[in-house]
Design an enzyme around this catalytic site. Structure first.
Site, PDB file in Angstrom:
ATOM      1  N   GLN A 131       0.839  -1.212   0.000  1.00 10.46           N
ATOM      2  CA  GLN A 131       0.000   0.000   0.000  1.00 10.46           C
ATOM      3  C   GLN A 131       0.867   1.253   0.000  1.00 10.46           C
ATOM      4  OE1 GLN A 131      -2.392   0.272   3.552  1.00 10.46           O
ATOM      5  NE2 GLN A 131      -3.720   1.831   2.688  1.00 10.46           N
ATOM      6  N   GLY A 132       0.860   1.988  -1.097  1.00  5.66           N
ATOM      7  CA  GLY A 132       1.705   3.186  -1.218  1.00  5.66           C
ATOM      8  C   GLY A 132       0.909   4.447  -0.958  1.00  5.66           C
ATOM      9  N   TYR A 133       0.537   4.665   0.301  1.00  2.00           N
ATOM     10  CA  TYR A 133      -0.181   5.881   0.679  1.00  2.00           C
ATOM     11  C   TYR A 133       0.775   6.871   1.361  1.00  2.00           C
ATOM     12  CZ  TYR A 133      -5.041   4.184  -0.062  1.00  2.00           C
ATOM     13  OH  TYR A 133      -6.228   3.747  -0.584  1.00  2.00           O
ATOM     14  N   SER A 134       1.302   6.474   2.551  1.00  2.00           N
ATOM     15  CA  SER A 134       2.027   7.437   3.389  1.00  2.00           C
ATOM     16  C   SER A 134       3.312   7.926   2.725  1.00  2.00           C
ATOM     17  CB  SER A 134       2.402   6.793   4.724  1.00  2.00           C
ATOM     18  OG  SER A 134       1.266   6.270   5.351  1.00  2.00           O
ATOM     19  N   SER A 168       4.399  -1.440   4.243  1.00  2.00           N
ATOM     20  CA  SER A 168       4.491  -2.804   4.766  1.00  2.00           C
ATOM     21  C   SER A 168       4.650  -3.798   3.621  1.00  2.00           C
ATOM     22  CB  SER A 168       3.220  -3.167   5.536  1.00  2.00           C
ATOM     23  OG  SER A 168       3.043  -2.294   6.606  1.00  2.00           O
ATOM     24  N   GLU A 251     -10.884  -1.870   4.613  1.00  2.00           N
ATOM     25  CA  GLU A 251      -9.955  -2.312   5.650  1.00  2.00           C
ATOM     26  C   GLU A 251     -10.681  -2.703   6.936  1.00  2.00           C
ATOM     27  OE1 GLU A 251      -7.032   0.713   6.387  1.00  2.00           O
ATOM     28  OE2 GLU A 251      -5.433  -0.756   6.469  1.00  2.00           O
ATOM     29  N   ASN A 376      -4.843   7.113  16.779  1.00  2.05           N
ATOM     30  CA  ASN A 376      -5.987   7.300  17.692  1.00  2.05           C
ATOM     31  C   ASN A 376      -6.544   8.717  17.619  1.00  2.05           C
ATOM     32  OD1 ASN A 376      -5.933   4.717  18.592  1.00  2.05           O
ATOM     33  ND2 ASN A 376      -5.564   5.219  20.758  1.00  2.05           N
TER      34      ASN A 376
HETATM   35  C1  LIG Z   1       3.367  -0.852  11.551  1.00  5.62           C
HETATM   36  C2  LIG Z   1       2.990   0.195  10.549  1.00  5.62           C
HETATM   37  C3  LIG Z   1       2.691  -0.217   9.250  1.00  5.62           C
HETATM   38  C4  LIG Z   1       2.339   0.749   8.291  1.00  5.62           C
HETATM   39  N1  LIG Z   1       2.092   0.320   7.004  1.00  5.62           N
HETATM   40  C5  LIG Z   1       1.800   1.235   6.045  1.00  5.62           C
HETATM   41  C6  LIG Z   1       1.623   0.835   4.683  1.00  5.62           C
HETATM   42  O1  LIG Z   1       1.713  -0.351   4.333  1.00  5.62           O
HETATM   43  N2  LIG Z   1       1.356   1.777   3.759  1.00  5.62           N
HETATM   44  C7  LIG Z   1       1.231   3.093   4.078  1.00  5.62           C
HETATM   45  O2  LIG Z   1       0.957   3.887   3.184  1.00  5.62           O
HETATM   46  N3  LIG Z   1       1.424   3.526   5.357  1.00  5.62           N
HETATM   47  C8  LIG Z   1       1.713   2.616   6.345  1.00  5.62           C
HETATM   48  N4  LIG Z   1       1.916   3.038   7.647  1.00  5.62           N
HETATM   49  C9  LIG Z   1       1.902   4.463   7.931  1.00  5.62           C
HETATM   50  C10 LIG Z   1       0.727   4.929   8.772  1.00  5.62           C
HETATM   51  O3  LIG Z   1      -0.442   4.944   8.015  1.00  5.62           O
HETATM   52  C11 LIG Z   1       1.111   6.320   9.308  1.00  5.62           C
HETATM   53  O4  LIG Z   1       2.188   6.148  10.208  1.00  5.62           O
HETATM   54  C12 LIG Z   1      -0.057   6.996  10.004  1.00  5.62           C
HETATM   55  O5  LIG Z   1      -1.055   7.343   9.104  1.00  5.62           O
HETATM   56  C13 LIG Z   1       0.411   8.253  10.785  1.00  5.62           C
HETATM   57  O6  LIG Z   1       1.106   9.108   9.944  1.00  5.62           O
HETATM   58  P1  LIG Z   1       2.547   9.670  10.339  1.00  5.62           P
HETATM   59  O7  LIG Z   1       3.382   8.521  10.768  1.00  5.62           O
HETATM   60  O8  LIG Z   1       3.028  10.495   9.201  1.00  5.62           O
HETATM   61  O9  LIG Z   1       2.317  10.578  11.611  1.00  5.62           O
HETATM   62  P2  LIG Z   1       1.776  12.076  11.640  1.00  5.62           P
HETATM   63  O10 LIG Z   1       0.605  12.196  10.722  1.00  5.62           O
HETATM   64  O11 LIG Z   1       2.913  12.999  11.414  1.00  5.62           O
HETATM   65  O12 LIG Z   1       1.257  12.209  13.117  1.00  5.62           O
HETATM   66  C14 LIG Z   1       2.124  12.489  14.225  1.00  5.62           C
HETATM   67  C15 LIG Z   1       1.269  12.689  15.465  1.00  5.62           C
HETATM   68  O13 LIG Z   1       0.418  13.840  15.294  1.00  5.62           O
HETATM   69  C16 LIG Z   1      -0.939  13.472  15.491  1.00  5.62           C
HETATM   70  N5  LIG Z   1      -1.807  14.228  14.590  1.00  5.62           N
HETATM   71  C17 LIG Z   1      -1.602  14.431  13.266  1.00  5.62           C
HETATM   72  N6  LIG Z   1      -2.629  15.144  12.737  1.00  5.62           N
HETATM   73  C18 LIG Z   1      -3.490  15.390  13.752  1.00  5.62           C
HETATM   74  C19 LIG Z   1      -4.737  16.082  13.846  1.00  5.62           C
HETATM   75  N7  LIG Z   1      -5.300  16.640  12.768  1.00  5.62           N
HETATM   76  N8  LIG Z   1      -5.357  16.125  15.041  1.00  5.62           N
HETATM   77  C20 LIG Z   1      -4.800  15.544  16.156  1.00  5.62           C
HETATM   78  N9  LIG Z   1      -3.599  14.897  16.124  1.00  5.62           N
HETATM   79  C21 LIG Z   1      -2.970  14.815  14.942  1.00  5.62           C
HETATM   80  C22 LIG Z   1      -1.012  11.987  15.196  1.00  5.62           C
HETATM   81  O14 LIG Z   1      -2.112  11.380  15.818  1.00  5.62           O
HETATM   82  C23 LIG Z   1       0.324  11.506  15.730  1.00  5.62           C
HETATM   83  O15 LIG Z   1       0.236  11.288  17.111  1.00  5.62           O
HETATM   84  C24 LIG Z   1       2.283   2.115   8.628  1.00  5.62           C
HETATM   85  C25 LIG Z   1       2.597   2.512   9.946  1.00  5.62           C
HETATM   86  C26 LIG Z   1       2.952   1.573  10.892  1.00  5.62           C
HETATM   87  C27 LIG Z   1       3.286   2.039  12.274  1.00  5.62           C
END
Ligand SMILES: Cc1cc2nc3c(=O)[nH]c(=O)nc-3n(C[C@H](O)[C@H](O)[C@H](O)COP(=O)(O)OP(=O)(O)OC[C@H]3O[C@@H](n4cnc5c(N)ncnc54)[C@H](O)[C@@H]3O)c2cc1C
Length: 399
Positions: A131-134, A168, A251, A376
Site C-alpha cells: 500500500q503506497g499511501y504514506s 508494509s 480495511e 488514535n
Molecule cells: C506498523 C505500521 C505499518 C504501516 N504500514 C503502512 C503501509 O503499508 N502503507 C502506508 O501507506 N502507510 C503505512 N503506515 C503508515 C501509517 O499509516 C502512518 O504512520 C499513520 O497514518 C500516521 O502518519 P505519520 O506517521 O506520518 O504521523 P503524523 O501524521 O505525522 O502524526 C504524528 C502525530 O500527530 C498526530 N496528529 C496528526 N494530525 C493530527 C490532527 N489533525 N489532530 C490531532 N492529532 C494529529 C497523530 O495522531 C500523531 O500522534 C504504517 C505505519 C505503521 C506504524
C-alpha cells in the site's frame, strides 16, 4: 448480526475446520501460528506456498463474487472461516493486502481489463501487494501527498516520481497501489490518481526500515520515473481520493474477526503465564485480565453490528468508525498487561540483540497499533466530525 448456527453454517464450519486439519500439517506444520503482527518476517516462502495451497482448496478470496473466482461467501461464512482459521493456528496471510484491499477496490472501481489482469494473481496466491499511501509529509494528512504522476505522450505511459514510507511488505510485493498527484497545480484531495504499479522495474527502489522489534516489516519506497500503463489508473485522473478512501473502508471488513481470534489466543497465553508464575493471585492483575476479556467481547459484538449493515462500496458506517480506536487501544493495553504479568522477566532477553519471546514481541509491536491505519487522534477526529456531526477542525486549503 447473529451467526445463525443453521445447519448450512455448521456444515460450512466443519468443511473449513476439516480442510485446515487435513492441510495445515506436514510441510506447513512449521508455520502454524506464525507470521502475525511482529512476526511477519518469519517463514515467508512457506507462507507464500501456503497461499497457493489455500487457493487449491478454494480458500482464498472467499468473499469475492464467483465471477472473479471467489465463493461469494456470506458475511456469516467469512466470519466462520476467519474464526476457524485462527482457531487452527493458521499463519499470518501473505496475501491479505491483495485479497482484502486491492481486490475489493478493483472489483468496485476497476475496468474489465484491470479485473482480468490483477484479480487472478491475487486469487491464486501468486502476486502480492503493498500500500503506497504514506509519505514523509503525508501520514495523517494523507491529502498532502507529493508523489507526482506525469503522463508521457511519447511512451503513452504514466511516470511516477516521489517517495513513500512505512510501506508494509513492499520487499515481498510484486505490485503497489499508489496515490499520486496527476494535476501538478492541485492541492489536498483534488487532482490525485490511484495507480497500480509493478514493483519489479528500474524506477522503483525499496529500502527496509528497521523497527523496535529488530525486524524490517516495512520500508521506504522510492519511485523515480516508475512506469505504468494508461490502463493502470483506477478511475479517472483526479478521482484518486474517492478510490483511496473507499479502499480504507474495506480495511474495516470481516478479517477483523480473525484478528479477534488472534487476540483471544494472546489473552489465553497471558492467563496461562499468570497462572504459572503466580501473578494471577494479584487482585489488580486479575481485574485487568477480566477487563481485557470484557473488552474482547465488546469488540466482537461491535464487529457483528458493523458487519451486518456493511456497504459494497467501502463507505464507513458510524459503528465502523469506533472500531479502529477501540481495538488498537485495547490491544496496546493488552501488551502492557502481558509485560506486567511477566514481571521482571519482561525485561530480560533470551539472547542479544533481539531474541524476543512472543509476548515481548507482541508488546513492542502493539505500540504501532495506535498509529497505522489511522492514529488514535485521527480516529477521534473522524468520530467527532463524521459520526457525531461536531464542527470540523480547521484544515489547510484544498483539504
Ligand atoms: C506498523 C505500521 C505499518 C504501516 N504500514 C503502512 C503501509 O503499508 N502503507 C502506508 O501507506 N502507510 C503505512 N503506515 C503508515 C501509517 O499509516 C502512518 O504512520 C499513520 O497514518 C500516521 O502518519 P505519520 O506517521 O506520518 O504521523 P503524523 O501524521 O505525522 O502524526 C504524528 C502525530 O500527530 C498526530 N496528529 C496528526 N494530525 C493530527 C490532527 N489533525 N489532530 C490531532 N492529532 C494529529 C497523530 O495522531 C500523531 O500522534 C504504517 C505505519 C505503521 C506504524
Amino acid at each position: 448480526m447473529k451467526l445463525s448456527g443453521s445447519s448450512a453454517d455448521e456444515q460450512f464450519r466443519r468443511e473449513v475446520a476439516d480442510w485446515l486439519h487435513a492441510n495445515l500439517c506436514g510441510e506447513f506444520e512449521v508455520i502454524r501460528g506464525r507470521g502475525g503482527p511482529g512476526d511477519e518476517h518469519m517463514f515467508v516462502e512457506e507462507r507464500k506456498a501456503w497461499e497457493r495451497k489455500l487457493y487449491e482448496g478454494g480458500w482464498t478470496c472467499i468473499g469475492w463474487p464467483r465471477a472473479y473466482g471467489g465463493r461469494a461467501a456470506t458475511i456469516g461464512q467469512q466470519v466462520i472461516f476467519n474464526e476457524e482459521y485462527a482457531r487452527a493456528g493458521g499463519p499470518g496471510r501473505m496475501g491479505h493486502i491483495g485479497e482484502t484491499l486491492t481486490g475489493p477496490t478493483v472489483i468496485a472501481f476497476g475496468s474489465d481489463e484491470q479485473k482480468a489482469r490483477y484479480l487472478p494473481g491475487i486469487l491464486r496466491g501468486e502476486e502480492f501487494w503493498c500500500q503506497g499511501y504514506s509519505e514523509p509529509g503525508a501520514g495523517s494528512d494523507l491529502a498532502n501527498v507529493r508523489t507526482r504522476a506525469v503522463f508521457d505522450e511519447e511512451s503513452d505511459r504514466w511516470q511516477i516520481t516521489g517517495q513513500k514510507v512505512w510501506t508494509s511488505l513492499a520487499h515481498e510485493s510484486q505490485f503497489c497501489f499508489v496515490i499520486a498527484r496527476t494535476d501538478p497545480h492541485s492541492s489536498g484531495h483534488r487532482g490525485l490518481g490511484f495507480f497500480l504499479v509493478a514493483m519489479d522495474q528500474p524506477g522503483v527502489t525499496v529500502r527496509p526500515i528497521e523497527q523496535l522489534t529488530g525486524t524490517s516489516e516495512f520500508n521506504e519506497v522510492f519511485f523515480d520515473g516508475a512506469s505504468c500503463g494508461t490502463g493502470d489508473i483506477v478511475g479517472e485522473p483526479g478521482e484518486g481520493w474517492k478510490v483511496a478512501m473507499a479502499l480504507l473502508g474495506f480495511e474495516r471488513g470481516v478479517s477483523t474477526l480473525g484478528q479477534q481470534m488472534l487476540f483471544s489466543n494472546e489473552l489465553d497465553e497471558i492467563i496461562r503465564v499468570a497462572r504459572a508464575n503466580g501473578s494471577a493471585s494479584d487482585p489488580v492483575i486479575r481485574q485487568r485480565i477480566a477487563d481485557a476479556h470484557v473488552g474482547l467481547r465488546i469488540m466482537r459484538a461491535n464487529s457483528m453490528r458493523m458487519l451486518s449493515g456493511g456497504a459494497d462500496d467501502g463507505s464507513l458506517q458510524r459503528e465502523a468508525m469506533i472500531y479502529k480506536l477501540y481495538w488498537a487501544t485495547w490491544h496496546r493495553n493488552l501488551g502492557k498487561l502481558a509485560m506486567d504479568v511477566l514481571g521482571a522477566e519482561s525485561e530480560i532477553l533470551e539472547g542479544a540483540p533481539y531474541t524476543l519471546s512472543r509476548l515481548q514481541s507482541m508488546y513492542l509491536f502493539s505500540r504501532a497499533d495506535t498509529i497505522y491505519g489511522g492514529t488514535n487522534q485521527i480516529q477521534r477526529n473522524i468520530i467527532a466530525e463524521r459520526a457525531l456531526g461536531m464542527p470540523r477542525e480547521p484544515r489547510g486549503e484544498g483539504s
